[in-house]
Design a protein around this motif. Structure first.
Motif, mmCIF file in Angstrom:
data_model
loop_
_atom_site.group_PDB
_atom_site.id
_atom_site.type_symbol
_atom_site.label_atom_id
_atom_site.label_comp_id
_atom_site.label_asym_id
_atom_site.label_seq_id
_atom_site.Cartn_x
_atom_site.Cartn_y
_atom_site.Cartn_z
ATOM 1 N N MET A 1 -55.612 -2.179 -8.974
ATOM 2 C CA MET A 1 -55.110 -3.512 -9.249
ATOM 3 C C MET A 1 -53.622 -3.565 -8.896
ATOM 4 N N THR A 2 -53.221 -4.544 -8.162
ATOM 5 C CA THR A 2 -51.826 -4.667 -7.761
ATOM 6 C C THR A 2 -51.097 -5.639 -8.670
ATOM 7 N N ARG A 3 -49.845 -5.392 -8.823
ATOM 8 C CA ARG A 3 -48.998 -6.272 -9.635
ATOM 9 C C ARG A 3 -48.670 -7.526 -8.841
ATOM 10 N N PRO A 4 -48.482 -8.629 -9.551
ATOM 11 C CA PRO A 4 -48.023 -9.822 -8.835
ATOM 12 C C PRO A 4 -46.614 -9.575 -8.295
ATOM 13 N N THR A 5 -46.344 -10.054 -7.122
ATOM 14 C CA THR A 5 -45.030 -9.866 -6.511
ATOM 15 C C THR A 5 -44.497 -11.206 -6.014
ATOM 16 N N LYS A 6 -43.219 -11.197 -5.734
ATOM 17 C CA LYS A 6 -42.570 -12.369 -5.152
ATOM 18 C C LYS A 6 -41.570 -11.865 -4.132
ATOM 19 N N ARG A 37 -36.763 -1.191 -5.552
ATOM 20 C CA ARG A 37 -37.477 -1.092 -6.836
ATOM 21 C C ARG A 37 -36.992 0.112 -7.634
ATOM 22 N N ARG A 41 -35.285 0.081 -11.282
ATOM 23 C CA ARG A 41 -35.799 0.878 -12.410
ATOM 24 C C ARG A 41 -34.686 1.726 -13.013
#
Length: 99
Positions: A1-6, A37, A41
């Motif tokens: 499952m991939t994270r939503p990105t913008k 990223r 982090r």
């Protein structure tokens, strides 16, 4: 499952762009986005560490001194302690410290 990105468009100094490109070119990171990223982090980890320090040390010290002002030191005493520490560390540099 991939994270939503913008997708974002950002402007960076050339030195930062070159650093990002170098990290990707050497294979340290797979993409420019991965470099950014990781940097974010690290920023979040730094922010958490500062917040933890403020909560666990600064706030506790403030509360202690607020409850018993006699536990505080005066600005003059602090300056004297720092001057003594500076004199000692100048006379006893750690290996690798600039002289």
């Amino acid at each position: 499952m991939t994270r939503p990105t913008k997708q974002l468009s950002i402007t960076l100094p050339i030195e930062m762009v070159d650093l990002i490109a170098s990290k990707v070119r050497t294979g340290e990171y797979a993409s420019e986005s991965e470099v950014i990223r990781h940097g974010l982090r690290m920023l979040m980890a730094h922010d958490r560490a500062v917040e933890n320090w403020l909560q666990s040390e600064v706030a506790v010290t403030y509360d202690t001194i607020k409850a018993d002002p006699s536990k505080a030191i005066s600005p003059a005493d602090l300056r004297a302690r720092l001057a003594k520490l500076r004199t000692w560390t100048t006379a006893h540099p750690r290996q690798g410290d600039p002289k």
